[in-house]
Motif scaffolding. Sequence first.
Motif, PDB file in Angstrom:
ATOM      1  N   GLY A  87      -2.110   0.276  -3.887  1.00  0.00           N
ATOM      2  CA  GLY A  87      -1.186  -0.597  -4.611  1.00  0.00           C
ATOM      3  C   GLY A  87      -0.129   0.208  -5.363  1.00  0.00           C
ATOM      4  O   GLY A  87       1.061  -0.121  -5.336  1.00  0.00           O
ATOM      5  N   LEU A  88      -0.548   1.282  -6.015  1.00  0.00           N
ATOM      6  CA  LEU A  88       0.420   2.105  -6.752  1.00  0.00           C
ATOM      7  C   LEU A  88       1.398   2.766  -5.779  1.00  0.00           C
ATOM      8  O   LEU A  88       2.603   2.825  -6.037  1.00  0.00           O
ATOM      9  CB  LEU A  88      -0.303   3.180  -7.581  1.00  0.00           C
ATOM     10  CG  LEU A  88      -1.068   2.675  -8.817  1.00  0.00           C
ATOM     11  CD1 LEU A  88      -1.919   3.791  -9.417  1.00  0.00           C
ATOM     12  CD2 LEU A  88      -0.101   2.114  -9.871  1.00  0.00           C
ATOM     13  N   ALA A  89       0.883   3.258  -4.658  1.00  0.00           N
ATOM     14  CA  ALA A  89       1.761   3.895  -3.665  1.00  0.00           C
ATOM     15  C   ALA A  89       2.807   2.889  -3.187  1.00  0.00           C
ATOM     16  O   ALA A  89       4.005   3.180  -3.131  1.00  0.00           O
ATOM     17  CB  ALA A  89       0.938   4.422  -2.498  1.00  0.00           C
ATOM     18  N   ARG A  90       2.357   1.693  -2.867  1.00  0.00           N
ATOM     19  CA  ARG A  90       3.273   0.645  -2.398  1.00  0.00           C
ATOM     20  C   ARG A  90       4.322   0.306  -3.463  1.00  0.00           C
ATOM     21  O   ARG A  90       5.504   0.188  -3.175  1.00  0.00           O
ATOM     22  CB  ARG A  90       2.443  -0.608  -2.058  1.00  0.00           C
ATOM     23  CG  ARG A  90       3.242  -1.842  -1.673  1.00  0.00           C
ATOM     24  CD  ARG A  90       2.369  -3.079  -1.784  1.00  0.00           C
ATOM     25  NE  ARG A  90       1.854  -3.258  -3.149  1.00  0.00           N
ATOM     26  CZ  ARG A  90       0.769  -3.949  -3.466  1.00  0.00           C
ATOM     27  NH1 ARG A  90       0.065  -4.534  -2.531  1.00  0.00           N
ATOM     28  NH2 ARG A  90       0.380  -4.048  -4.737  1.00  0.00           N
ATOM     29  N   ASP A  91       3.878   0.199  -4.710  1.00  0.00           N
ATOM     30  CA  ASP A  91       4.786  -0.243  -5.758  1.00  0.00           C
ATOM     31  C   ASP A  91       5.810   0.815  -6.152  1.00  0.00           C
ATOM     32  O   ASP A  91       6.827   0.499  -6.767  1.00  0.00           O
ATOM     33  CB  ASP A  91       3.994  -0.640  -7.012  1.00  0.00           C
ATOM     34  CG  ASP A  91       3.123  -1.865  -6.764  1.00  0.00           C
ATOM     35  OD1 ASP A  91       3.256  -2.478  -5.687  1.00  0.00           O
ATOM     36  OD2 ASP A  91       2.304  -2.207  -7.646  1.00  0.00           O
ATOM     37  N   TYR A  92       5.528   2.084  -5.854  1.00  0.00           N
ATOM     38  CA  TYR A  92       6.434   3.140  -6.335  1.00  0.00           C
ATOM     39  C   TYR A  92       7.039   3.965  -5.197  1.00  0.00           C
ATOM     40  O   TYR A  92       7.376   5.127  -5.378  1.00  0.00           O
ATOM     41  CB  TYR A  92       5.692   4.046  -7.327  1.00  0.00           C
ATOM     42  CG  TYR A  92       5.365   3.313  -8.614  1.00  0.00           C
ATOM     43  CD1 TYR A  92       6.362   3.054  -9.556  1.00  0.00           C
ATOM     44  CD2 TYR A  92       4.085   2.842  -8.858  1.00  0.00           C
ATOM     45  CE1 TYR A  92       6.086   2.356 -10.722  1.00  0.00           C
ATOM     46  CE2 TYR A  92       3.792   2.145 -10.028  1.00  0.00           C
ATOM     47  CZ  TYR A  92       4.794   1.901 -10.945  1.00  0.00           C
ATOM     48  OH  TYR A  92       4.523   1.201 -12.100  1.00  0.00           O
ATOM     49  N   GLY A  93       7.196   3.342  -4.053  1.00  0.00           N
ATOM     50  CA  GLY A  93       7.871   4.042  -2.955  1.00  0.00           C
ATOM     51  C   GLY A  93       7.091   5.231  -2.440  1.00  0.00           C
ATOM     52  O   GLY A  93       7.673   6.233  -2.013  1.00  0.00           O
ATOM     53  N   GLY A  94       5.778   5.131  -2.493  1.00  0.00           N
ATOM     54  CA  GLY A  94       4.961   6.267  -2.087  1.00  0.00           C
ATOM     55  C   GLY A  94       4.094   5.985  -0.889  1.00  0.00           C
ATOM     56  O   GLY A  94       4.292   5.006  -0.153  1.00  0.00           O
ATOM     57  N   VAL A  95       3.131   6.849  -0.698  1.00  0.00           N
ATOM     58  CA  VAL A  95       2.200   6.757   0.416  1.00  0.00           C
ATOM     59  C   VAL A  95       0.805   6.951  -0.152  1.00  0.00           C
ATOM     60  O   VAL A  95       0.623   7.702  -1.109  1.00  0.00           O
ATOM     61  CB  VAL A  95       2.456   7.893   1.437  1.00  0.00           C
ATOM     62  CG1 VAL A  95       1.506   7.786   2.610  1.00  0.00           C
ATOM     63  CG2 VAL A  95       3.882   7.890   1.910  1.00  0.00           C
ATOM     64  N   CYS A  96      -0.158   6.277   0.451  1.00  0.00           N
ATOM     65  CA  CYS A  96      -1.540   6.558   0.073  1.00  0.00           C
ATOM     66  C   CYS A  96      -2.277   7.048   1.313  1.00  0.00           C
ATOM     67  O   CYS A  96      -2.213   6.420   2.369  1.00  0.00           O
ATOM     68  CB  CYS A  96      -2.204   5.312  -0.507  1.00  0.00           C
ATOM     69  SG  CYS A  96      -3.874   5.650  -1.104  1.00  0.00           S
ATOM     70  N   HIS A  97      -2.920   8.183   1.179  1.00  0.00           N
ATOM     71  CA  HIS A  97      -3.678   8.746   2.297  1.00  0.00           C
ATOM     72  C   HIS A  97      -5.095   8.188   2.281  1.00  0.00           C
ATOM     73  O   HIS A  97      -5.659   7.960   1.216  1.00  0.00           O
ATOM     74  CB  HIS A  97      -3.785  10.271   2.163  1.00  0.00           C
ATOM     75  CG  HIS A  97      -2.469  10.985   2.146  1.00  0.00           C
ATOM     76  ND1 HIS A  97      -2.368  12.348   2.109  1.00  0.00           N
ATOM     77  CD2 HIS A  97      -1.185  10.519   2.163  1.00  0.00           C
ATOM     78  CE1 HIS A  97      -1.090  12.706   2.110  1.00  0.00           C
ATOM     79  NE2 HIS A  97      -0.351  11.613   2.125  1.00  0.00           N
ATOM     80  N   LEU A  98      -5.635   8.011   3.474  1.00  0.00           N
ATOM     81  CA  LEU A  98      -7.064   7.732   3.578  1.00  0.00           C
ATOM     82  C   LEU A  98      -7.708   9.041   4.025  1.00  0.00           C
ATOM     83  O   LEU A  98      -7.379   9.569   5.092  1.00  0.00           O
ATOM     84  CB  LEU A  98      -7.329   6.625   4.604  1.00  0.00           C
ATOM     85  CG  LEU A  98      -8.813   6.354   4.905  1.00  0.00           C
ATOM     86  CD1 LEU A  98      -9.579   5.965   3.643  1.00  0.00           C
ATOM     87  CD2 LEU A  98      -8.962   5.253   5.965  1.00  0.00           C
ATOM     88  N   ARG A  99      -8.545   9.566   3.176  1.00  0.00           N
ATOM     89  CA  ARG A  99      -9.160  10.862   3.476  1.00  0.00           C
ATOM     90  C   ARG A  99     -10.676  10.747   3.470  1.00  0.00           C
ATOM     91  O   ARG A  99     -11.268  10.352   2.460  1.00  0.00           O
ATOM     92  CB  ARG A  99      -8.745  11.894   2.422  1.00  0.00           C
ATOM     93  CG  ARG A  99      -9.409  13.271   2.653  1.00  0.00           C
ATOM     94  CD  ARG A  99      -9.419  14.126   1.407  1.00  0.00           C
ATOM     95  NE  ARG A  99      -8.104  14.199   0.826  1.00  0.00           N
ATOM     96  CZ  ARG A  99      -7.883  14.365  -0.485  1.00  0.00           C
ATOM     97  NH1 ARG A  99      -8.884  14.494  -1.323  1.00  0.00           N
ATOM     98  NH2 ARG A  99      -6.660  14.396  -0.942  1.00  0.00           N
ATOM     99  N   PHE A 100     -11.272  11.088   4.589  1.00  0.00           N
ATOM    100  CA  PHE A 100     -12.729  11.115   4.627  1.00  0.00           C
ATOM    101  C   PHE A 100     -13.210  12.418   4.014  1.00  0.00           C
ATOM    102  O   PHE A 100     -12.874  13.490   4.491  1.00  0.00           O
ATOM    103  CB  PHE A 100     -13.231  10.934   6.062  1.00  0.00           C
ATOM    104  CG  PHE A 100     -12.993   9.533   6.527  1.00  0.00           C
ATOM    105  CD1 PHE A 100     -13.740   8.500   5.996  1.00  0.00           C
ATOM    106  CD2 PHE A 100     -11.990   9.238   7.430  1.00  0.00           C
ATOM    107  CE1 PHE A 100     -13.505   7.190   6.366  1.00  0.00           C
ATOM    108  CE2 PHE A 100     -11.745   7.925   7.806  1.00  0.00           C
ATOM    109  CZ  PHE A 100     -12.505   6.904   7.275  1.00  0.00           C
ATOM    110  N   ASP A 101     -13.935  12.277   2.946  1.00  0.00           N
ATOM    111  CA  ASP A 101     -14.419  13.446   2.233  1.00  0.00           C
ATOM    112  C   ASP A 101     -15.745  13.863   2.861  1.00  0.00           C
ATOM    113  O   ASP A 101     -16.811  13.459   2.423  1.00  0.00           O
ATOM    114  CB  ASP A 101     -14.586  13.097   0.750  1.00  0.00           C
ATOM    115  CG  ASP A 101     -14.486  14.335  -0.088  1.00  0.00           C
ATOM    116  OD1 ASP A 101     -14.876  15.411   0.398  1.00  0.00           O
ATOM    117  OD2 ASP A 101     -14.009  14.232  -1.229  1.00  0.00           O
ATOM    118  N   ASP A 102     -15.620  14.639   3.917  1.00  0.00           N
ATOM    119  CA  ASP A 102     -16.806  14.968   4.715  1.00  0.00           C
ATOM    120  C   ASP A 102     -17.145  16.451   4.605  1.00  0.00           C
ATOM    121  O   ASP A 102     -17.581  17.058   5.576  1.00  0.00           O
ATOM    122  CB  ASP A 102     -16.574  14.569   6.178  1.00  0.00           C
ATOM    123  CG  ASP A 102     -15.377  15.312   6.778  1.00  0.00           C
ATOM    124  OD1 ASP A 102     -14.665  16.009   6.038  1.00  0.00           O
ATOM    125  OD2 ASP A 102     -15.159  15.184   7.997  1.00  0.00           O
TER     126      ASP A 102
END
Length: 618
Positions: A87-102
């Motif tokens: 939500g923050l990434a969307r609201d501020y012109g950003g990107v959110c990564h999905l990272r599997f912490d493996d």
Amino acid sequence: MTSPAPTHATSPADKELHKPSNFLRQIIEKDLAEGTYASRRWGGSPGDAAHHASGQPDPAKVRLRFPPEPNGYLHIGHAKSICLNFGLARDYGGVCHLRFDDTNPEKEDTEYVDSIKDAVQWLGFDWHNAGESNLYQASDYFDFMYRAAEYLIEAGHAYVDEQTADEMRHNRGDFGHPGTDSPFRSRTPAENLARFREMRDGKLPDGAAVLRAKIDMASPNINMRDPAIYRIRRAHHHNTGDKWCIYPMYTFAHPIEDALEQITHSICTLEFEDQRPFYDWLLDRLAEGDLIATPHPRQYEFARLNLTYVLTSKRKLAQLVNEGKVSGWDDPRMPTIVGLRRRGYTPESLQLFAERIGVTKSDSWIDYSTLEGALRDTLDPTAPRAMAVLDPVKLVLTNWDEVMGEGTLDDCSAPIHPHHPELGKRDFKIGKEVWIERTDYEEIPPKGFFRLFPAHVNASGQPIAASKVRLKYGHVIECIGAVMDAEGHITEVQARLIPDTKSGTPGSDSVKVKGVITWVGVNDAVPAEVRLYDRLFKEAQPEGGGVDFLTNLNTGSLKVMTAYVEPSLAEGGAIEAKADDKFQFERHGYFVADRVDHAVGKPVFNLAVGLKDSWVNK
Ligand code: ATP
Ligand code: MG
């Protein structure tokens, strides 16, 4: 009080979303205003300082990440974190990564990986941005992590410690006492490097040595007393196979993952607050060595979600599944995203919930009713209405044949949604026999009961007339009494139809009633399985006082009813129920057609949430 700066009113958050501000929004807005990250470059994929330096100015104004460990299905706490970061990434012109912490070697579980991707997408978010897929796995960074470890050794910031685990624990000291330096602390970088390479090359048994950051054994923050950063562990890794027999510790791996991915705001839960100094120490050292780009990411903590009557720990939820306390990860009583979905929760309702609870910096418990309220508030404006009788008993209108004609069925109709006439109507028929709720009849009514009861003498000896009630969307009836079997169990309720009182016809209001009851005609009722769910735990804090949560299981959390629903829910009906469709069963609450078991000719509905204080006469 200072008035907001003029630019504030036009910030993306305020202008487009009208979201309430919170401390994380304020931090991001400040960073954007000050251009903290404006000089960052992006190499098109995660990488070291040189990789990003060769890239373009980062098109993403901010980068956040959601970093689950793929060791179970995500739960409502993760939903909050997903809504927050994406939500923050969307609201501020950003990107959110999905990272599997493996980084923790464990057996591969693509089931969990797939379910996590599904959950994020179902919640309405996406890790794709401008043609790039920001889906990463931390184990891809092992080579860099190893290089970072060698760099720290060479720069005199790390050493191989061969004390026993007990010695190490003892020499760490505690809150009142500084730690004691390890005898291995004074090894030279060359000695450490050679020994670390032996660790890597499998020359030492598991547990024989660890690599530790060399910081300060007297630090008041115990996490800064030379934390371990690499350990020896012969374990097969699903991604890297048997390449490594040493693995990085989480506290070392996580800041590096953030840095390689050019994360700007690394948001985590409060238990990592004491790790922040190490996060910064490590990234400062790696930046000094030009290994990672600057400015490096910063960590911010918020309070994790605690929800009453709910467990938010993948491990404990796994226990419920493995011990057969629930039917699976997607049991509608589970607080997993798949469970909530099967229960009838929608992405909108979970987003609304996340927004309403906001983010804070102190731990607290959110009341379960907040979650239910968010679901009700999102379903109410859209869910088609229907009548359903969950615990049916037959009502016979004894004068029907005389008044309406033998065998007659009378047409009734109701709006699909009371506030959306444009959605049209549902049709059903009333006849001599209808199903009503067993609880809608009382031989001797308690005070305030306005549904069906026969003429009787009350406790004070006064004669009370039989009740008159309206069959919703149908006629007014007057109660006669009930037929019972030998055990006193009611097998049939009887009433008289009052002529010319059908809903919507002239003069239908001439007979005043205090109660309205829902019903389904015996002739066109559709049998359905209805699953009534209650909380999985008896106590608001299932582990309160340190008890085993299994002792607090609510054994009555599932009731399966053989119910009748109105015909418009059947195949071809005005509101035909398909798997996952949500409805409001009038008087009862919101129900969803079960996504797994519901089928044509075999309807199955789950109670999603009841109606709040809906039925005054209950
Ligand atoms: P679990 O104990 O259930 O495995 P976890 O925190 O170890 O939880 P991860 O998969 O490591 O689970 O978490 C991924 C992200 O979700 C983390 O950033 C974590 O902060 C966040 N998260 C997990 N549980 C909650 C919660 N109850 N409230 C808010 N955020 C949470
Ligand atoms: Mg975990």
